[in-house]
Design an enzyme around this catalytic site. Structure first.
Site, mmCIF file in Angstrom:
data_model
loop_
_atom_site.group_PDB
_atom_site.id
_atom_site.type_symbol
_atom_site.label_atom_id
_atom_site.label_comp_id
_atom_site.label_asym_id
_atom_site.label_seq_id
_atom_site.Cartn_x
_atom_site.Cartn_y
_atom_site.Cartn_z
ATOM 1 N N ARG A 92 -2.506 -2.628 2.307
ATOM 2 C CA ARG A 92 -1.829 -2.237 3.535
ATOM 3 C C ARG A 92 -0.515 -1.510 3.317
ATOM 4 N NH1 ARG A 92 -5.023 -5.814 4.794
ATOM 5 N NH2 ARG A 92 -4.280 -6.690 2.879
ATOM 6 N N THR A 93 0.337 -2.082 2.478
ATOM 7 C CA THR A 93 1.683 -1.516 2.399
ATOM 8 C C THR A 93 1.621 -0.080 1.872
ATOM 9 O OG1 THR A 93 2.533 -3.722 2.051
ATOM 10 C CG2 THR A 93 4.027 -1.918 1.561
ATOM 11 N N LYS A 105 4.386 2.505 -20.976
ATOM 12 C CA LYS A 105 4.990 2.969 -22.243
ATOM 13 C C LYS A 105 6.388 2.391 -22.436
ATOM 14 C CE LYS A 105 2.820 7.514 -21.809
ATOM 15 N NZ LYS A 105 3.146 8.934 -21.554
ATOM 16 N N ARG A 115 7.075 -0.914 -5.003
ATOM 17 C CA ARG A 115 6.704 -2.338 -5.098
ATOM 18 C C ARG A 115 6.700 -2.717 -6.566
ATOM 19 N NH1 ARG A 115 1.821 -5.329 -2.160
ATOM 20 N NH2 ARG A 115 3.395 -5.189 -0.518
ATOM 21 N N HIS A 153 10.547 -8.512 1.365
ATOM 22 C CA HIS A 153 9.560 -7.496 1.760
ATOM 23 C C HIS A 153 9.997 -6.941 3.123
ATOM 24 C CE1 HIS A 153 5.976 -5.295 2.275
ATOM 25 N NE2 HIS A 153 5.075 -6.192 1.939
HETATM 26 C C1 NCD Z 1 2.177 -9.372 1.541
HETATM 27 C C2 NCD Z 1 2.936 -9.119 0.244
HETATM 28 O O1 NCD Z 1 2.577 -8.226 -0.525
HETATM 29 O O2 NCD Z 1 3.909 -9.832 0.033
HETATM 30 N N1 NCD Z 1 1.206 -8.404 1.789
HETATM 31 C C3 NCD Z 1 1.547 -7.277 2.490
HETATM 32 O O3 NCD Z 1 2.363 -6.490 2.068
HETATM 33 N N2 NCD Z 1 1.013 -7.109 3.702
HETATM 34 C C4 NCD Z 1 1.644 -10.745 1.657
HETATM 35 C C5 NCD Z 1 0.712 -11.243 0.592
HETATM 36 O O4 NCD Z 1 0.387 -10.533 -0.363
HETATM 37 O O5 NCD Z 1 0.281 -12.388 0.722
#
Ligand code: NCD
Length: 307
Positions: free
Chosen positions: A51-52, A80, A101, A129
């Site tokens: 999703r993100t 690397k 991320r 997040h």
């Molecule tokens: C979340 C995350 O990555 O922290 N997912 C997301 O970004 N929608 C929650 C999760 O992974 O459980």
């Protein structure tokens, strides 16, 4: 130049504006279809995501912009041994804005200090997040018409769940918000949330283990998955993973106008039968994630908005 690293990087007034912009984007998507025609977003994902990453990419495409990036650490120069500081310095030459991320807490902050383009924290380890929080705030606001005056239950892995940490930090700024923190003893919120966020702001909260004890009082139930990848051993994860399962008999205890949110992915913590209940809002929440990320990109890039 601004970054989004923590949910507190925007004031409540700025957040109001951002959510209003996301609302306008939802209503008039055509108006925004070319505002980023000459812009590029880099997605730097050192950890798995559906999703993100895809909602960021969809957001930039909806604005007319282009996207580039990588979706795992092994397909980038991290394999690397390159540092995030060096990577972002280079990416700054290729893109106008970056979403990162990373499994290490603080990685996005380190990147932002070396960057000459805005950096968005798309999840740093078990810490924060903030763009999921923007999504959650827009969802709650759209469903309830307000962000204050409510009782919110957060259930599951409150220790490693970065979405939980960021959401609590954001919500304590609204009046009359109360929390039920529903988790097994071993997965309670970290002490920085209890002491520096809840107690410092004099927020009413209860820590309980049984979901049934909290359900009747909740206006929002925020379910989370047990964060398998942050556990040190498999045995502990297996013991914890099915601690909560929200099913229809349990949902009987909840108010008729309570909404269920979940950042997704879901594992077993919400039975599939719940999906068709009108209170299940988690798939709508994923849609709101695109509007709010569009609004965020426009805000950080200081794009002139169409009237
Ligand atoms: C979340 C995350 O990555 O922290 N997912 C997301 O970004 N929608 C929650 C999760 O992974 O459980």
């Amino acid at each position: 130049m601004r970054h989004l690293i923590s949910p507190l990087d925007f004031s409540v007034e700025e957040l109001d504006k951002l959510l209003a912009l996301a609302g306008d984007i939802e209503k008039n998507p055509q108006k925004y279809a070319h505002v980023c025609d000459d812009k590029r977003l880099a997605t730097l994902f050192y950890e798995p995501s559906t999703r993100t990453r895809l909602s960021f990419e969809a957001a930039m495409m909806n604005l007319g912009g282009k996207v580039l990036g990588f979706s795992s650490a092994d397909s980038s120069s991290a394999a690397k041994g390159e540092s995030v500081a060096d990577t972002i310095r280079v990416v700054s030459c290729y893109a106008d804005i970056a979403a990162m991320r990373h499994p290490k807490e603080g990685a996005a902050l380190v990147a932002s200090m070396a960057s000459s383009i805005p950096v968005i924290n798309a999840g740093d380890g078990g810490h924060q997040h903030p763009t999921q929080t923007l999504t959650d705030l827009l969802t709650i606001h759209s469903l309830k018409g307000r962000l204050g005056d409510m009782t919110i239950g957060l259930c599951g892995d409150l220790k490693f769940g970065r979405t939980v940490h960021s959401l609590i930090e954001a919500l304590v700024r609204y009046a009359n918000v109360r929390f039920y923190l529903i988790s097994p003893e071993e997965l309670r919120v970290p002490s920085w949330i209890r002491e520096d966020v809840l107690e410092k702001n004099h927020i009413e909260y209860k820590e309980v283990e049984r979901l049934e004890d909290a359900l009747p009082e909740l206006d929002i139930l925020y379910m989370t998955r047990v964060q398998k990848e942050r556990f040190f051993n498999e045995e502990d994860y297996v013991r914890m993973k099915d601690f909560y399962i929200l099913d229809m008999p349990k949902l009987e205890l909840a108010k008729k106008d309570m909404y269920i949110l979940h950042p997704l992915p879901r594992v077993n913590e919400i039975a599939v039968e719940v999906d068709s209940d009108p209170r299940a809002a988690y798939f709508r929440q994923a849609q709101y994630g695109v509007y709010v990320r569009m609004a965020l990109i426009l805000t950080l890039l200081e794009v002139k908005l169409p009237c």
